[in-house]
Design an enzyme around this catalytic site. Structure first.
Site, mmCIF file in Angstrom:
data_model
loop_
_atom_site.group_PDB
_atom_site.id
_atom_site.type_symbol
_atom_site.label_atom_id
_atom_site.label_comp_id
_atom_site.label_asym_id
_atom_site.label_seq_id
_atom_site.Cartn_x
_atom_site.Cartn_y
_atom_site.Cartn_z
ATOM 1 C CB THR A 278 -0.877 0.010 1.108
ATOM 2 O OG1 THR A 278 -1.599 1.237 1.331
ATOM 3 C CG2 THR A 278 0.023 -0.340 2.474
ATOM 4 C CG ASP A 279 -0.877 5.131 -1.006
ATOM 5 O OD1 ASP A 279 -1.480 4.403 0.033
ATOM 6 O OD2 ASP A 279 -1.745 5.754 -1.608
ATOM 7 C CD GLU A 280 -3.203 3.138 4.516
ATOM 8 O OE1 GLU A 280 -2.824 3.282 5.617
ATOM 9 O OE2 GLU A 280 -4.382 3.333 3.988
ATOM 10 C CE LYS B 110 0.158 -4.776 2.880
ATOM 11 N NZ LYS B 110 -0.334 -5.840 2.304
ATOM 12 C CE1 TYR C 215 -3.079 -2.808 5.848
ATOM 13 C CE2 TYR C 215 -3.077 -0.543 5.287
ATOM 14 C CZ TYR C 215 -2.898 -1.685 4.864
ATOM 15 O OH TYR C 215 -3.121 -2.033 3.537
#
Ligand code: NAD
Ligand code: TDX
Length: 353
Positions: free
Chosen positions: A127-129, A167, A163
């Site tokens: 993810t970009d997060e 990741k 989260y």
């Protein structure tokens, strides 16, 4: 079209994005056999893929990616693993963290050890997060047109939630396994997806199904937070391009220039569903300081190196199709709705007007 891989394992293939990828491969590459490895957690739904089982080309193995025995069994028969399985919801990760560490980190570790053993091609979906967040455009000189104002593959990691940090940790071990052991891996970091089969805990489907259930939509904080929306089918085509043409060890960002703030998206949903644009509850921001302000993807590498182009460039028509899908598929989400909202009600408070 012919695929270089004949038997792929798709982890998390009964979830939102994983199941859309399974349909994408099933529809476009008839020579590929797909084994879905999925634990069927609250977020996994066999109904997302069971219409494909009769073909004999798609099968489900119900199991945990952190279980080395089951992972070994499926890996031994495949030539590639495309890894989607994760605990994926930020709000949940603020309430309980064990399953995030276990699935996102230990699960990924278990898979790359098996990919190494059988010398499989491995694609890690992230993810970009992992990059943290960007300032709002209005806070930037030049309002976001300059360098460093979107995420690129070189942006330093700076995750902010349980989260996104689990990741990020999983991305890092994949990178290290490429360097240390020659793992044939690629990584993609994608922005927020929307489309059919998304769990109703997430922003867009939560609001659509709230309206369909006679509940007011819920907007966190001032609604200024910006997400870079991409249709899940474009995510699938990006992952396929990277799996088949990407260079080992490389990171590719997937995004379709879809920046919108939450308030705009919510107003759009309300208007499309014949409600007044201000007919929603404001919620005291449950993410507080961990609420990332803005995400934005620079997709130049994916476009220029692998020739990828998104198909769903009109967010408005994609959003309308998504609203229609939830209207037409009440059976898919209705039974879960009360429980999802009851869980939110335990932690989320409406701002008194
Ligand atoms: P999801 O929560 O809808 O689906 C996750 C799937 O993984 C479910 O089917 C679940 O049963 C399965 N799963 C969970 N734990 C498992 C375990 N231990 N073993 C086997 N299966 C397990 O998630 P999603 O939104 O489809 O996201 C899929 C992937 O894409 C994730 O890796 C996520 O980080 C990434 N991603 C999501 C978005 C987004 O907007 N949703 C954006 C970028 C990247
Ligand atoms: O009811 C809500 N009201 C609201 O205002 C919910 C559920 C969310 N929000 C806000 C929070 C976020 O700013 O909407 C935005 C989107 O929220 P989510 O759908 O929970 O997504 P986000 O936290 O941005 O993360 C998503 O995109 C990146 C996916 O869930 C992740 O798996 C992915 O990595």
């Amino acid at each position: 079209m012919e695929s270089p891989f004949k038997h792929i394992v798709v982890t998390g293939g009964a979830g939102f994005i994983g199941s859309n990828f399974v349909h994408y491969v099933y529809n476009n590459f008839p020579d590929v056999h797909i084994t879905v490895l999925d634990k069927l957690t609250y977020a996994g739904n066999v109904n997302n893929i069971n219409m494909l089982f009769d073909s004999g080309r798609v099968e489900l193995v119900e199991g945990d990616i952190a279980d080395p025995k089951i992972v070994d069994e499926v890996a031994s028969k495949a030539d590639a693993i495309v890894h989607y399985a994760a605990e994926s919801h930020n709000d949940n990760s603020l309430v309980s963290q064990d399953e995030f560490v276990q699935t996102n980190f230990i699960g990924t570790y278990t898979l790359i050890q098996a990919a190494r053993k059988y010398d499989l091609r491995f694609h890690h979906v992230s993810t970009d997060e992992v990059y943290g967040d960007l300032p709002y455009r209005e806070e930037l000189p030049g309002h976001g047109e300059g360098a460093g104002e979107k995420f690129t593959p070189e942006t330093p990691y700076n995750p902010t939630s349980p989260y996104s940090s689990t990741k990020a940790a999983s991305d890092l071990i994949v990178r290290a396994w490429v360097r240390s052991f020659g793992l044939k891996a690629t990584i993609s970091n994608c922005s927020n997806n929307y489309g059919p089969y998304q769990h109703i805990e997430k922003f867009i489907p939560r609001q659509i199904t709230n309206i369909l259930s006679g509940i007011k939509p819920k907007l966190y904080g001032d609604g200024k937070n910006v997400r870079d929306w991409i249709h899940t089918e474009d995510h699938s085509s990006g992952v396929w391009a990277i799996l088949t043409k990407g260079r080992y060890g490389e990171t590719y960002l997937i995004g379709a220039d879809g920046e919108k703030n939450n308030k705009e998206v919510l107003e759009d949903i309300l208007t499309r569903m014949d409600k007044s644009a201000d007919d929603y509850d404001r919620i005291i921001d449950p993410r507080g300081d961990a609420h990332d302000k803005r995400y934005a993807i620079d997709n130049t590498k994916l476009r220029e190196e692998l020739g990828w182009e998104p198909k769903h460039t009109d967010f408005e028509s994609g959003l309308q199709a998504t609203i229609d899908w939830y209207k037409e598929n009440e059976d898919w989400w209705k039974a879960e709705k009360d429980a999802v909202e009851a869980k939110y009600a335990e932690t989320q408070k409406i701002v008194e007007k």
